[in-house]
Write a protein that holds these residues in place. Structure first.
Motif, PDB file in Angstrom:
ATOM      1  N   ILE B  88      -2.071 -27.669  20.816  1.00 50.42           N
ATOM      2  CA  ILE B  88      -3.484 -27.644  21.065  1.00 50.42           C
ATOM      3  C   ILE B  88      -4.017 -26.582  22.156  1.00 50.42           C
ATOM      4  N   VAL B  89      -3.473 -26.640  23.089  1.00 49.60           N
ATOM      5  CA  VAL B  89      -3.684 -25.534  24.052  1.00 49.60           C
ATOM      6  C   VAL B  89      -3.737 -24.267  23.443  1.00 49.60           C
ATOM      7  N   PHE B  90      -2.659 -23.837  22.787  1.00 50.62           N
ATOM      8  CA  PHE B  90      -2.741 -22.746  22.001  1.00 50.62           C
ATOM      9  C   PHE B  90      -3.779 -22.236  21.047  1.00 50.62           C
ATOM     10  N   LEU B  91      -4.334 -23.319  20.567  1.00 51.16           N
ATOM     11  CA  LEU B  91      -5.549 -23.159  19.426  1.00 51.16           C
ATOM     12  C   LEU B  91      -6.710 -22.678  20.469  1.00 51.16           C
ATOM     13  N   GLY B  92      -6.800 -23.413  21.637  1.00 52.57           N
ATOM     14  CA  GLY B  92      -7.857 -22.841  22.404  1.00 52.57           C
ATOM     15  C   GLY B  92      -7.720 -21.591  23.139  1.00 52.57           C
ATOM     16  N   LEU B  93      -6.480 -21.268  23.553  1.00 49.05           N
ATOM     17  CA  LEU B  93      -6.370 -20.017  24.102  1.00 49.05           C
ATOM     18  C   LEU B  93      -6.384 -18.744  22.981  1.00 49.05           C
ATOM     19  N   GLY B  94      -6.045 -18.981  21.695  1.00 46.32           N
ATOM     20  CA  GLY B  94      -6.475 -18.203  20.777  1.00 46.32           C
ATOM     21  C   GLY B  94      -7.943 -18.110  20.400  1.00 46.32           C
ATOM     22  N   ALA B  95      -8.759 -19.078  20.604  1.00 44.48           N
ATOM     23  CA  ALA B  95     -10.065 -18.872  20.404  1.00 44.48           C
ATOM     24  C   ALA B  95     -10.918 -18.271  21.747  1.00 44.48           C
ATOM     25  N   MET B  96     -10.071 -18.159  22.760  1.00 42.63           N
ATOM     26  CA  MET B  96     -10.499 -17.275  23.933  1.00 42.63           C
ATOM     27  C   MET B  96     -10.004 -15.962  23.911  1.00 42.63           C
ATOM     28  N   THR B  97      -9.167 -15.467  23.234  1.00 42.50           N
ATOM     29  CA  THR B  97      -8.413 -14.301  23.535  1.00 42.50           C
ATOM     30  C   THR B  97      -9.145 -13.004  22.786  1.00 42.50           C
ATOM     31  N   ASP B  98      -9.411 -11.965  23.351  1.00 46.86           N
ATOM     32  CA  ASP B  98     -10.204 -10.869  22.648  1.00 46.86           C
ATOM     33  C   ASP B  98      -9.231  -9.726  22.566  1.00 46.86           C
ATOM     34  N   THR B 246     -17.584 -19.269  12.296  1.00 48.54           N
ATOM     35  CA  THR B 246     -17.209 -20.704  12.656  1.00 48.54           C
ATOM     36  C   THR B 246     -17.343 -20.898  14.275  1.00 48.54           C
ATOM     37  N   ASN B 247     -18.675 -20.411  14.663  1.00 55.75           N
ATOM     38  CA  ASN B 247     -18.764 -20.190  16.115  1.00 55.75           C
ATOM     39  C   ASN B 247     -18.582 -21.613  16.752  1.00 55.75           C
ATOM     40  N   ARG B 248     -19.466 -22.485  16.035  1.00 57.34           N
ATOM     41  CA  ARG B 248     -19.315 -23.765  16.570  1.00 57.34           C
ATOM     42  C   ARG B 248     -17.957 -24.464  16.760  1.00 57.34           C
ATOM     43  N   LEU B 249     -16.849 -23.972  15.774  1.00 62.27           N
ATOM     44  CA  LEU B 249     -15.280 -24.346  15.827  1.00 62.27           C
ATOM     45  C   LEU B 249     -14.949 -23.850  17.028  1.00 62.27           C
ATOM     46  N   ALA B 250     -15.278 -22.535  16.926  1.00 57.90           N
ATOM     47  CA  ALA B 250     -14.367 -21.751  17.930  1.00 57.90           C
ATOM     48  C   ALA B 250     -14.783 -22.243  19.659  1.00 57.90           C
ATOM     49  N   GLN B 251     -16.359 -22.511  19.470  1.00 62.33           N
ATOM     50  CA  GLN B 251     -16.650 -22.755  20.687  1.00 62.33           C
ATOM     51  C   GLN B 251     -16.118 -24.046  21.386  1.00 62.33           C
ATOM     52  N   THR B 252     -15.967 -25.114  20.369  1.00 57.16           N
ATOM     53  CA  THR B 252     -15.447 -26.491  20.637  1.00 57.16           C
ATOM     54  C   THR B 252     -13.714 -26.279  21.009  1.00 57.16           C
ATOM     55  N   ALA B 253     -13.035 -25.484  20.263  1.00 58.79           N
ATOM     56  CA  ALA B 253     -11.674 -24.957  20.563  1.00 58.79           C
ATOM     57  C   ALA B 253     -11.421 -24.736  21.962  1.00 58.79           C
ATOM     58  N   ARG B 254     -12.331 -23.427  22.322  1.00 63.96           N
ATOM     59  CA  ARG B 254     -12.342 -23.012  23.637  1.00 63.96           C
ATOM     60  C   ARG B 254     -12.884 -23.635  24.864  1.00 63.96           C
ATOM     61  N   THR B 255     -13.403 -24.685  24.577  1.00 64.81           N
ATOM     62  CA  THR B 255     -14.004 -25.588  25.596  1.00 64.81           C
ATOM     63  C   THR B 255     -13.446 -27.104  25.693  1.00 64.81           C
ATOM     64  N   ALA B 256     -13.950 -27.608  24.804  1.00 64.97           N
ATOM     65  CA  ALA B 256     -13.668 -29.202  24.990  1.00 64.97           C
ATOM     66  C   ALA B 256     -12.343 -29.547  24.533  1.00 64.97           C
ATOM     67  N   ILE B 257     -11.869 -28.972  23.323  1.00 60.16           N
ATOM     68  CA  ILE B 257     -10.434 -29.147  22.808  1.00 60.16           C
ATOM     69  C   ILE B 257      -9.501 -28.606  23.864  1.00 60.16           C
ATOM     70  N   ILE B 258      -9.445 -27.545  24.408  1.00 60.41           N
ATOM     71  CA  ILE B 258      -8.442 -27.037  25.343  1.00 60.41           C
ATOM     72  C   ILE B 258      -8.643 -27.750  26.662  1.00 60.41           C
TER      73      ILE B 258
END
Lengths: 141, 375
Positions: B88-98, B246-258
């Motif tokens: 799950i941490v990797f999911l959020g990390l991916g959503a943060m990485t440029d 899917t900005n909402r999903l990406a936003q959730t992944a890089r904030t609440a989920i991670i």
């Protein structure tokens, strides 16, 4: 069991060598693929545009939408340099008098400014952005 | 009276021994480093508090401890034991990485590969010190400087070592400002540290950023399928970010989920360091080998960058090699600061982030490879 004997017994040398080779080859392949990716994309875009142009004359207009060359881009950028600087200055107002380049870049992305990375690099190199130290910049007065 | 005596004999004050006290001190040091020194506070504070909670002595059999079936801590520990939280941490990390800077300069990816050499050197060293192969692999992955990856692999191969491995991995990640600069200084000259990286000559297009996670997941996971739980979610998170719909999903992944996963992961890892199971000779060995792994990873990245400079026209600042470890963004920040010290107008951050993100991919591949070797 310890030392070289333990390493050999558990196949340590082979595992280390094979592991290092695999991870290296994996990332070399990935970097090679992504280094060619934009060429492949350009190639297909070019083909698609040509195909569209052949199919309908009105699609000829699409050809003008092809990515502009670097020299064209630079010329257009320099022609409107003052406008670009004004735009970036206005965008950076919420950041205050001094700001990090990463924040300016983020704002430029948010306002959909074309080529923000290259633009900020240009502004930095030509001293429109003045370094205050520790990665903080301000506009040159 | 008898009831009172029984109650008192069940209190933590009565049951505590020196190991609990020692671990409480360790937990407090983590909290101090995170709070006062601001060393990786997002990691050290959950872990530090977890160490304190996990080392409150209790009467065994109450169903309280992290290792006791049915306890709340044990339920939460499920995410560590199964490798769920790291994924799950990797999911959020991916959503943060440029990945833009990496896509603009793909050859920097090689530095991410070079910095993984610390892992394999430590694998050999751990075997030489008498660790079993699965334990050695779990210790070696500390060299990747990636906490979630270390926990994931250790949970699969040597679950009894999760505590020491996780604490070592996160400690060294937090101590990047202490460990990496001397190694970078030792291996580079001032002239080398001043090398300026050329700016990318082209803008990375949205299509490239969109295709990269798909190409990445296919190439990497076909090579090391055991890395799917990490790289699958990592690239998925990045696709959520880049696809633009899917900005909402990406936003959730890089904030609440991670954030949720990081809280539980850190707290549970801390709580798993109960003094009576944690303070062993093996733990000391793991800490020692972890430091070796991390130092060699840093050194091998720097040396590889210098080797690349022999063969390429466009020189690379060798400091970037140190950012090839996957401690994001700590090592990139350290490289940037060291570059600034040598030349106050040399900005290496974007390039260092490219190496850093390739380090994340590299260490996850290494975890997959080691897991495959041990099956």
């Amino acid at each position: 069991m310890y030392g070289f004997e333990a390493i050999s017994m558990h196949n340590g040398w082979a595992m280390a060598l094979a592991g290092a080779l695999i991870v290296f080859s994996g990332l070399v392949i990935l970097s090679t693929v992504i280094s060619q990716l934009y060429k492949v994309l350009d190639f297909f875009e070019d083909r698609i545009n040509r195909y569209k142009a052949k199919r309908s004359p009105s699609a000829n207009q699409d050809l003008s939408n092809q990515p502009e060359s670097k020299s064209d881009m630079e010329k257009r950028f320099l022609d409107d340099l003052d406008g670009v600087i004004d735009k970036y200055k206005v965008a950076s107002e919420p950041l205050g008098d001094t700001f990090a380049l990463a924040d300016l870049y983020r704002l430029a992305r948010e306002m959909d400014a074309p080529h923000p990375h290259l633009t900020i690099s240009y502004l930095k190199q030509h001293n429109f952005l003045f370094p205050m130290g520790d990665g903080i910049f301000s506009w040159h007065q | 009276m008898e009831m009172l005596v029984q109650f008192l004999s069940n209190t933590g004050y009565y049951l505590a021994d020196y190991r609990h006290i020692l671990m409480l001190v360790v937990g407090s040091i983590f909290l101090y480093l995170g709070t006062a020194k601001r060393y990786e506070p997002l990691l050290l504070i959950p872990i530090g508090f977890g160490v304190i909670v996990g080392n409150v002595p209790f009467f065994k059999g109450f169903g309280l401890g992290v290792y006791e079936q049915g306890s709340v801590l044990n339920y939460l520990y499920f995410g560590v034991r199964t490798g769920l939280y790291p994924s799950i941490v990797f999911l959020g990390l991916g959503a943060m990485t440029d990945f833009s800077s990496l896509l603009a300069k793909p050859r920097l990816m090689l530095l991410g590969a070079a910095a993984q050499m610390g892992i394999y050197f430590t694998l050999i060293s751990a075997l030489a010190l008498g660790f079993l192969p699965k334990e050695a692999a779990s210790i070696a992955i500390i060299g990747g400087a990636d906490g979630p990856t270390s926990i994931f692999l250790t949970a699969k191969l040597a679950p009894h070592l999760i505590g020491p491995v996780a604490i070592a991995a996160y400690s060294y990640m937090a101590l990047i400002p202490v460990i990496q600069p001397p190694i970078m200084r030792l291996l580079t000259t001032k002239e080398e540290r001043r090398i300026r990286m050329t700016e990318p000559t082209r803008e990375v297009t949205r299509k490239e950023r969109l295709i990269f996670p798909i190409v990445g997941v296919v190439l990497c996971c076909f090579l090391a399928p055991a890395s799917i739980p990490l790289l699958g979610t990592f690239f998925f998170g990045n696709f959520l970010k880049e696809c633009g719909v899917t900005n909402r999903l990406a936003q959730t992944a890089r904030t609440a989920i991670i954030d949720t996963a990081t809280i539980f992961l850190g707290f549970e890892v801390g709580a798993s360091t109960q003094g009576d199971v944690f303070l062993t000779a093996k733990s000391i060995g793991i800490f020692f080998l972890g430091a070796v792994a991390f130092s060699i990873a840093t050194g091998s990245g720097v040396i590889f960058a210098k080797i690349m400079n022999f063969f390429t026209k466009e020189k690379i600042n060798p400091l970037l090699g140190a950012a090839g470890v996957s401690a994001v963004p700590g090592s990139a920040r350290e490289v940037h600061l060291m570059g600034l010290k040598a030349d106050p107008s040399n900005y290496l951050l974007m390039h260092a982030m490219a190496c850093n993100s390739s380090g994340v991919i590299g260490s996850a591949i290494c975890a997959g490879i080691l897991w495959s070797f041990m099956v």
